[in-house]
Design an enzyme around this catalytic site. Structure first.
Site, PDB file in Angstrom:
ATOM      1  N   HIS A 107       0.821  -1.224   0.000  1.00 31.73           N
ATOM      2  CA  HIS A 107       0.000   0.000   0.000  1.00 31.73           C
ATOM      3  C   HIS A 107       0.851   1.269   0.000  1.00 31.73           C
ATOM      4  O   HIS A 107       0.368   2.340   0.352  1.00 31.73           O
ATOM      5  CB  HIS A 107      -0.967   0.004   1.188  1.00 31.73           C
ATOM      6  CG  HIS A 107      -2.072  -1.009   1.070  1.00 31.73           C
ATOM      7  ND1 HIS A 107      -2.905  -1.370   2.110  1.00 31.73           N
ATOM      8  CD2 HIS A 107      -2.484  -1.759   0.011  1.00 31.73           C
ATOM      9  CE1 HIS A 107      -3.773  -2.274   1.692  1.00 31.73           C
ATOM     10  NE2 HIS A 107      -3.534  -2.535   0.427  1.00 31.73           N
ATOM     11  N   GLY A 173      -2.117  -8.967  12.721  1.00 29.03           N
ATOM     12  CA  GLY A 173      -2.701  -7.656  12.979  1.00 29.03           C
ATOM     13  C   GLY A 173      -3.429  -7.040  11.803  1.00 29.03           C
ATOM     14  O   GLY A 173      -3.305  -5.849  11.553  1.00 29.03           O
TER      15      GLY A 173
HETATM   16  P1  OAD Z   1      -7.614  -2.683  10.486  1.00 23.94           P
HETATM   17  O1  OAD Z   1      -7.731  -1.469  11.348  1.00 23.94           O
HETATM   18  O2  OAD Z   1      -8.726  -3.000   9.569  1.00 23.94           O
HETATM   19  O3  OAD Z   1      -7.400  -3.964  11.427  1.00 23.94           O
HETATM   20  C1  OAD Z   1      -6.462  -3.954  12.466  1.00 23.94           C
HETATM   21  C2  OAD Z   1      -6.365  -5.344  13.051  1.00 23.94           C
HETATM   22  O4  OAD Z   1      -5.349  -5.327  14.034  1.00 23.94           O
HETATM   23  C3  OAD Z   1      -7.645  -5.837  13.738  1.00 23.94           C
HETATM   24  O5  OAD Z   1      -7.893  -7.180  13.355  1.00 23.94           O
HETATM   25  C4  OAD Z   1      -7.308  -5.746  15.225  1.00 23.94           C
HETATM   26  O6  OAD Z   1      -7.952  -6.767  16.002  1.00 23.94           O
HETATM   27  C5  OAD Z   1      -5.811  -5.978  15.195  1.00 23.94           C
HETATM   28  N1  OAD Z   1      -5.077  -5.390  16.333  1.00 23.94           N
HETATM   29  C6  OAD Z   1      -5.281  -4.224  16.998  1.00 23.94           C
HETATM   30  N2  OAD Z   1      -4.387  -4.046  17.971  1.00 23.94           N
HETATM   31  C7  OAD Z   1      -3.556  -5.134  17.941  1.00 23.94           C
HETATM   32  C8  OAD Z   1      -2.422  -5.566  18.698  1.00 23.94           C
HETATM   33  N3  OAD Z   1      -1.935  -4.837  19.704  1.00 23.94           N
HETATM   34  N4  OAD Z   1      -1.846  -6.748  18.387  1.00 23.94           N
HETATM   35  C9  OAD Z   1      -2.338  -7.506  17.358  1.00 23.94           C
HETATM   36  N5  OAD Z   1      -3.393  -7.155  16.612  1.00 23.94           N
HETATM   37  C10 OAD Z   1      -3.997  -5.987  16.888  1.00 23.94           C
HETATM   38  O7  OAD Z   1      -6.210  -2.560   9.709  1.00 23.94           O
HETATM   39  P2  OAD Z   1      -5.694  -3.362   8.428  1.00 23.94           P
HETATM   40  O8  OAD Z   1      -6.251  -4.718   8.376  1.00 23.94           O
HETATM   41  O9  OAD Z   1      -4.224  -3.190   8.381  1.00 23.94           O
HETATM   42  O10 OAD Z   1      -5.554   0.602   3.394  1.00 23.94           O
HETATM   43  O11 OAD Z   1      -6.341  -2.495   7.275  1.00 23.94           O
HETATM   44  C11 OAD Z   1      -6.085  -2.850   5.944  1.00 23.94           C
HETATM   45  C12 OAD Z   1      -6.093  -1.626   5.067  1.00 23.94           C
HETATM   46  O12 OAD Z   1      -7.299  -0.883   5.272  1.00 23.94           O
HETATM   47  C13 OAD Z   1      -5.014  -0.609   5.371  1.00 23.94           C
HETATM   48  O13 OAD Z   1      -3.774  -0.908   4.765  1.00 23.94           O
HETATM   49  C14 OAD Z   1      -5.578   0.656   4.830  1.00 23.94           C
HETATM   50  C15 OAD Z   1      -6.978   0.525   5.379  1.00 23.94           C
HETATM   51  O14 OAD Z   1      -7.965   1.228   4.762  1.00 23.94           O
HETATM   52  C16 OAD Z   1      -5.526   1.718   2.664  1.00 23.94           C
HETATM   53  O15 OAD Z   1      -5.524   2.841   3.163  1.00 23.94           O
HETATM   54  C17 OAD Z   1      -5.506   1.478   1.180  1.00 23.94           C
END
Ligand code: OAD
Length: 234
Positions: A107, A173
């Protein structure tokens, strides 16, 4: 057995470094309108707002430091016997600062700038502004080198090739709600890899994984890396 490991990371791995996630309570997408700050149309409507959003994220990123999970993945790459690739959806540079070398930012990266007119890329200044000019073509078309919704992620063909070759796929995560990354578990699983999820809360695709461990990345990732390294010992 020599492993060929592909690790997908998401915002959750950087949460304990103080960088916000997107979809958790208080996540970025609960406070900002994704359509306004993370789409080409939003940028065309209000480039100043979009630059301000990413300038703040860039400053937060500079102030953050890698946590135990980033450090453990760097250790795995350094001390493991096989190949290790981190494919990250994150635009921060905490994997690199922890010492990981094989890191692909599907990304994009906050630390880079892109000219929407000519495609030139360069190191982003701390603060970007709609009045900035491209160092190559002088157009007022500079933008953060990040992938917005509706745009194609970086290095996809190479990523799919590595997923097909992987013996182990691990997602850390990430909520599993954004494609194509959300389908990597199926791509790798179909090609024969074992699959593992390490996450605070179950992802949308948790049932596609062979195994899932729930908890904080700073606990789960170092423990998993220690296991892999112990198994690799002769
Ligand atoms: P999300 O915010 O959708 O998900 C974050 C994940 O991290 C969730 O499953 C939480 O349960 C987990 N989480 C939170 N704190 C944590 C911790 N301390 N240890 C382990 N896990 C933890 O973020 P992404 O999946 O990265 O794209 O989002 C994917 C994409 O959506 C991003 O790259 C971005 C966003 O829109 C773009 O901007 C194109």
């Amino acid at each position: 057995m020599t492993e060929d490991i592909v690790i997908l990371t998401g915002a959750g791995i950087s949460a304990e470094s103080g960088l916000g996630t997107f979809r958790d309570v208080n996540g970025l997408w609960t406070r900002y309108d994704l359509e306004e700050v993370a789409t080409p149309d939003g940028f065309a409507r209000n480039p100043a707002l979009v630059h301000e959003f990413y300038n703040t994220r860039r400053a937060n990123c500079r102030a953050a430091t890698p946590n135990a999970a980033h450090l453990a993945l760097a250790r795995l790459e350094r001390e493991g016997l096989g190949r290790v690739l981190v494919v990250t959806q994150n635009v921060d540079d905490l994997h690199e600062r922890a010492g990981s070398r094989a890191v692909w930012h599907m990304h994009g990266r906050l630390a880079r700038a892109l000219c929407a007119a000519c495609g030139y890329r360069w190191d982003a200044p701390d603060f970007m502004d709609p009045q900035d000019t491209c160092p190559a073509c002088a157009a007022h078309a500079t933008r953060p080198d990040v992938v917005w919704f509706g745009e194609y992620p970086h290095r996809m063909d190479e990523i799919w090739e590595r997923l097909r070759a992987a013996t182990l796929f691990v997602a850390i995560g990430t909520s599993g709600q954004v494609y194509p990354a959300a389908a990597f578990v199926q791509d790798a699983g179909r090609a024969g890899a074992r699959t593992l999820e390490l996450n605070l809360e179950p992802s949308a695709g948790i049932s596609d994984f062979d195994e899932a461990r729930l908890g904080k990345a700073s606990d789960l990732v170092p423990a998993w890396v220690a296991e892999v390294l112990a198994q690799a010992e002769p």
